[in-house]
Design a protein around this motif. Structure first.
Motif, mmCIF file in Angstrom:
data_model
loop_
_atom_site.group_PDB
_atom_site.id
_atom_site.type_symbol
_atom_site.label_atom_id
_atom_site.label_comp_id
_atom_site.label_asym_id
_atom_site.label_seq_id
_atom_site.Cartn_x
_atom_site.Cartn_y
_atom_site.Cartn_z
ATOM 1 N N THR A 168 -4.596 -5.525 9.504
ATOM 2 C CA THR A 168 -4.540 -6.989 9.518
ATOM 3 C C THR A 168 -4.144 -7.539 10.886
ATOM 4 O O THR A 168 -4.122 -8.763 11.061
ATOM 5 C CB THR A 168 -3.532 -7.482 8.465
ATOM 6 O OG1 THR A 168 -2.232 -6.957 8.768
ATOM 7 C CG2 THR A 168 -3.945 -7.031 7.065
ATOM 8 N N ARG A 199 -11.680 1.949 5.256
ATOM 9 C CA ARG A 199 -11.915 0.641 4.665
ATOM 10 C C ARG A 199 -13.093 -0.019 5.375
ATOM 11 O O ARG A 199 -13.178 0.035 6.609
ATOM 12 C CB ARG A 199 -10.667 -0.245 4.773
ATOM 13 C CG ARG A 199 -9.485 0.238 3.956
ATOM 14 C CD ARG A 199 -8.267 -0.647 4.161
ATOM 15 N NE ARG A 199 -7.140 -0.170 3.383
ATOM 16 C CZ ARG A 199 -6.892 -0.533 2.124
ATOM 17 N NH1 ARG A 199 -7.726 -1.379 1.509
ATOM 18 N NH2 ARG A 199 -5.852 -0.066 1.480
ATOM 19 N N GLY A 230 -6.488 -0.873 -2.213
ATOM 20 C CA GLY A 230 -5.340 -1.646 -1.779
ATOM 21 C C GLY A 230 -5.342 -3.069 -2.271
ATOM 22 O O GLY A 230 -4.382 -3.805 -2.041
ATOM 23 N N ARG A 248 -0.412 -1.921 6.408
ATOM 24 C CA ARG A 248 -1.627 -2.728 6.546
ATOM 25 C C ARG A 248 -1.853 -3.118 8.012
ATOM 26 O O ARG A 248 -1.990 -4.291 8.367
ATOM 27 C CB ARG A 248 -1.543 -3.972 5.674
ATOM 28 C CG ARG A 248 -1.508 -3.660 4.188
ATOM 29 C CD ARG A 248 -1.633 -4.912 3.357
ATOM 30 N NE ARG A 248 -1.659 -4.605 1.939
ATOM 31 C CZ ARG A 248 -2.751 -4.254 1.256
ATOM 32 N NH1 ARG A 248 -3.908 -4.137 1.899
ATOM 33 N NH2 ARG A 248 -2.694 -4.008 -0.034
ATOM 34 N N GLY A 303 0.787 -1.233 0.000
ATOM 35 C CA GLY A 303 0.000 0.000 0.000
ATOM 36 C C GLY A 303 0.809 1.268 0.000
ATOM 37 O O GLY A 303 0.362 2.285 0.567
ATOM 38 N N VAL A 354 -2.970 2.754 8.137
ATOM 39 C CA VAL A 354 -3.899 2.186 7.168
ATOM 40 C C VAL A 354 -4.165 3.267 6.133
ATOM 41 O O VAL A 354 -4.515 4.400 6.489
ATOM 42 C CB VAL A 354 -5.220 1.740 7.834
ATOM 43 C CG1 VAL A 354 -6.198 1.243 6.773
ATOM 44 C CG2 VAL A 354 -4.966 0.664 8.867
#
Length: 453
Positions: free
Chosen positions: A208, A278, A84, A205, A61, A261
């Motif tokens: 995650t 997101r 992404g 990220r 990303g 993010v």
């Protein structure tokens, strides 16, 4: 403006160094306090240059984060879509043979509230995508140093009115969210580049990982960075910062490495509001929510509070260190006494001390030379005296031998001693016996010889 009383002013003005650094009382408005405003107008007119490099494996990303930072399509999407996810579908898009590390650069002119920013984003696609990544960092280091060399060449030109500064001010290094600390490729990259660029570690990220996993992962990453002696950029406060600025710097430093993010899309929140983030089945991750990730702190440091510090650190510390090493390698040695501040009294005392030491050294050398010359003269006179004594002894020996030879001749010829014959000869006695002329000549020669001894 700080001022002092007249009494304090007189005391400060009569100091040994002329009152340097002491405050002075002003009777009216002078105007130099307006200098920061002049600098502000000048900066607005000229604008700013800022070069940012992003490094990390594909799919973390990087492009999305850059576009999210500036809220525009600054960097065109190449390896990822806006959300992404990998671009393209099917096997043709999944199988892309790695072509090594390539350096690409994109520039954009951004204007915000009348302030012009010349932004350059440098990317290194292909980093970490190969099977063997032992020296994947080398092309990136060479690119950074080539920018230093280009700036150094411009400084050495005759005309330096227009110098283009494309040195990298900040390097955002994207760390894969494995949850197990830094990998070997991460450590090798940071160890080889931390003395050339301002490193800003970023956990990509971060959505995650669970919040607890993010905290543990940050601690492991910082432990690895400290263990290997890697220098990263951190906000530093000084005595001129106000308490609010000091608190902000501490808050930003506490979030390093930044778990971020990125998203350039707006999604609907549960209350109906549109936010940048997101959307997942279990909820929405908001990019600009400090409870969800560290994006706000990262943007605060890079673009709002420490942009000039990043530029200044690059110019004063990183570039100067590289420039010094480069010039020393070329054989340039700087005289440490040039442009060095000094105290005239201390310098005069030092010169007197050096002069006294020099005179003492000269006196010692002259005394040693004089002593050596006297010794040489005494040795020469002693040798000459010994030669004269030896010659005198030799001549005395020769004289004694000649005297004995003369006595032998007289005894053989039957002549009287020289002492007895001298008065008779001087008186002119008539009764002198006849002497052979040859014998008379021999006696005359002997007398001539003896006359010199």
């Amino acid at each position: 403006m700080r001022a002092v009383t007249s009494k304090q002013q007189d005391v400060a003005g009569s100091g040994g160094t002329g009152g340097a650094g002491a405050a002075r009382k002003l009777n009216g408005y002078v105007g130099f306090s307006n200098y920061p405003n002049q600098q502000h107008r000048r900066s607005i007119k000229r604008g700013f240059n800022f070069t940012m490099m992003v490094v990390g494996e594909s799919g973390l990303g990087k492009t999305t984060l850059i576009n999210t930072l500036f809220e525009s399509k600054v960097y065109p999407a190449s390896d990822s879509a806006g959300d992404g996810s990998p671009r393209g579908t099917g096997a043709a898009a999944a199988v892309v043979p790695p072509a090594g590390v390539d350096i690409t650069s994109v520039s954009a002119d951004i204007v915000e509230s009348g302030v012009k920013l010349r932004l350059s984003v440098v990317d290194a696609p292909g980093f970490g995508d190969a099977i063997n990544n032992d020296e994947a960092w080398r092309p990136i280091l060479e690119n950074i140093e080539s920018r230093f060399d280009a700036y150094l060449a411009q400084e050495n030109r005759v005309n330096r009115s227009k110098i283009s500064d494309n040195r990298v001010n900040a390097l955002l290094y994207f760390i894969k969210p494995t949850g197990h600390g830094l990998r070997a490729i991460d450590i090798e990259f940071m160890k080889n580049l931390h003395t050339r660029v301002n490193l800003v570690p970023i956990i990509a990220r971060a959505d995650t990982l669970a919040p607890r996993e993010v905290e543990l992962f940050k601690a492991k990453v910082l432990a690895d960075i400290n263990y290997h002696g890697i220098q990263i950029f951190k906000p530093v406060s000084d005595q001129f910062d106000d308490p609010e600025t000091v608190a902000d710097n501490r808050a930003i430093a506490a979030k390093i490495p930044f778990a971020v993010v990125g998203s350039d899309r707006f999604v609907d929140r549960a209350d109906g509001a549109k936010v940048r983030g997101r959307s997942y089945p279990w909820g929405v991750i908001e990019v600009e929510n400090e409870d969800h990730n560290d994006f706000v702190a990262l943007r605060q440091m890079l673009l709002r509070t420490h942009t000039e510090e990043l530029r200044d650190e690059t110019d004063v510390a990183l570039y100067e260190s590289y420039r010094t090493q480069k010039l020393l390698a070329l054989g340039h040695v700087q005289d440490g006494s040039v442009f060095r501040e000094f105290n005239p009294r201390a310098r005069h005392e030092e010169e007197e001390r050096l002069h006294a030491a020099k005179m003492h050294k000269l006196e010692t050398e002259m005394a040693a030379v004089f002593k050596q010359k006297v010794q040489e003269k005494e040795d020469k006179l002693k040798k000459s005296e010994e030669e004269l004594h030896s010659r005198h002894k030799q001549m005395k020996t020769v004289l004694e031998k000649q005297r004995r030879d003369l006595e032998d001749k007289r005894s053989r010829l039957g002549l009287p001693d020289a002492v007895g014959t001298a008065p008779a000869a001087s008186a002119g006695t008539v009764g002198v016996s006849f002497v052979d002329p040859a014998q008379r000549n021999a006696v005359s020669k002997d007398k001539k010889k003896n006359r010199f001894f």
